[in-house]
Enzyme design. Structure first.
Site, PDB file in Angstrom:
ATOM      1  N   ASP A  39       0.901  -1.619   0.187  1.00  0.00           N
ATOM      2  CA  ASP A  39       0.182   0.066   0.355  1.00  0.00           C
ATOM      3  C   ASP A  39       0.701   1.104   0.010  1.00  0.00           C
ATOM      4  OD1 ASP A  39       0.877   0.707   2.421  1.00  0.00           O
ATOM      5  OD2 ASP A  39      -0.756  -0.592   3.283  1.00  0.00           O
ATOM      6  N   ARG A  54       0.755   6.472  -0.118  1.00  0.00           N
ATOM      7  CA  ARG A  54       0.185   6.079   0.473  1.00  0.00           C
ATOM      8  C   ARG A  54      -1.543   5.692   0.059  1.00  0.00           C
ATOM      9  NH1 ARG A  54      -2.516   2.880   2.768  1.00  0.00           N
ATOM     10  NH2 ARG A  54      -1.941   2.421   5.044  1.00  0.00           N
ATOM     11  N   ASP A  59      -5.804  -0.885   3.304  1.00  0.00           N
ATOM     12  CA  ASP A  59      -4.168  -1.633   4.410  1.00  0.00           C
ATOM     13  C   ASP A  59      -4.034  -3.094   4.052  1.00  0.00           C
ATOM     14  OD1 ASP A  59      -2.447  -1.903   6.485  1.00  0.00           O
ATOM     15  OD2 ASP A  59      -3.716  -2.379   7.756  1.00  0.00           O
ATOM     16  N   THR A  60      -2.963  -3.314   4.373  1.00  0.00           N
ATOM     17  CA  THR A  60      -2.024  -4.493   3.450  1.00  0.00           C
ATOM     18  C   THR A  60      -1.563  -4.794   4.978  1.00  0.00           C
ATOM     19  OG1 THR A  60       0.107  -3.589   2.319  1.00  0.00           O
ATOM     20  CG2 THR A  60      -2.239  -4.093   1.362  1.00  0.00           C
ATOM     21  N   GLU A  62       1.449  -6.728   6.820  1.00  0.00           N
ATOM     22  CA  GLU A  62       3.028  -6.402   7.141  1.00  0.00           C
ATOM     23  C   GLU A  62       4.197  -6.603   6.462  1.00  0.00           C
ATOM     24  OE1 GLU A  62       3.748  -2.982   7.978  1.00  0.00           O
ATOM     25  OE2 GLU A  62       2.142  -2.666   9.047  1.00  0.00           O
ATOM     26  N   ARG A 104       3.150  11.961   3.396  1.00  0.00           N
ATOM     27  CA  ARG A 104       2.984  10.854   2.346  1.00  0.00           C
ATOM     28  C   ARG A 104       1.682  12.357   1.121  1.00  0.00           C
ATOM     29  NH1 ARG A 104       3.143   5.663   5.163  1.00  0.00           N
ATOM     30  NH2 ARG A 104       1.529   6.472   6.092  1.00  0.00           N
TER      31      ARG A 104
END
Length: 235
Positions: A39, A54, A59-60, A62, A104
């Site tokens: 992501d 971002r 949300d992927t 970690e 970001r």
């Protein structure tokens, strides 16, 4: 007459700006120079500016967190991003707030006309997350896509309780990538399988998706209704 011409030119300029003919301030063209993880990417804008982006509302798992192990399906999300985005010309679409606290760029990233954020959710490689005002324009449509991926048990949804559907969200820290591979080992293109080979609908659905889904279905697990949901009689 010259003065009248200047006035008309200024009026025309204002009309063009109002219609967006001089460029869309809500988006930028860029090239993806490096994929950090599923992501987060590094890009170079058309004017040569280098930025970290971002992806909004996703949300992927970690892969490079300093305090967490490599999480299940994190490497797959990163590999998918690398394969799809690396070196590609993309369009960065912004919502209301353009940057996060780390400076970001917050973006809906499109590649070849496809919403990449959405495709991560469709493939079960990301959950809908960080739905914070004012950047919520696509939240409703993303939730609909997530519900379908969840029903079909795609990737992150194939492990019971892996996705923490609470206010803080995230993924269970004890489900590591290698552990998940051990628990969900299979050979989609091996011996023929039927619904009796699986202990749950989620397990069968995960197998079905990894074997190619509706486009392939080498084991003919999808019934005559061809709705993409297999072995619906299983618990």
């Amino acid at each position: 007459m010259a003065r009248r011409g200047i006035v008309l030119s200024l009026l025309l300029l204002l009309v063009l700006v109002g219609c967006g003919e001089l460029g869309d301030a809500s988006s930028d063209k860029a090239v993806v120079t490096r994929v950090v993880d599923g992501d987060t990417m590094k890009v170079e804008l058309a004017d040569g500016t280098k930025e970290t982006v971002r992806l909004l509302l996703v949300d992927t798992p970690e892969t490079k967190h300093p305090e967490l192990p490599v999480q299940a399906f994190g490497p797959e999300a990163a590999a998918y991003a690398e394969e799809t985005l690396s070196g590609e010309n993309v369009t960065l679409h912004y919502d209301e707030s353009k940057r996060d606290t780390y400076d970001r760029l917050l973006v809906y990233l499109h590649v070849n006309g496809v919403d990449f954020n959405k495709s991560l959710i469709e493939k079960g490689l990301a959950r809908v997350a960080y739905v914070w005002e004012p950047n919520t324009e696509r939240a409703e449509s993303y939730y609909k896509v997530q519900q379908k991926a969840k029903q079909q048990g795609k990737r992150i949804w194939s492990i019971e309780g892996y996705v923490k559907e609470t206010e803080d969200g995230g993924f269970r820290k004890d489900v590591e990538a290698d552990k998940a591979k051990e628990e969900h080992s299979y050979d989609p293109f091996g011996a023929d399988r039927d619904c009796s080979d699986f202990s749950s609908q989620k397990e069968a659905q995960h197998f079905f998706q990894e074997a190619g889904g509706s486009k392939e279905d080498p084991h003919r697990l999808d019934g005559s209704d061809q709705d993409g949901i297999v072995c619906e009689g299983l618990p």
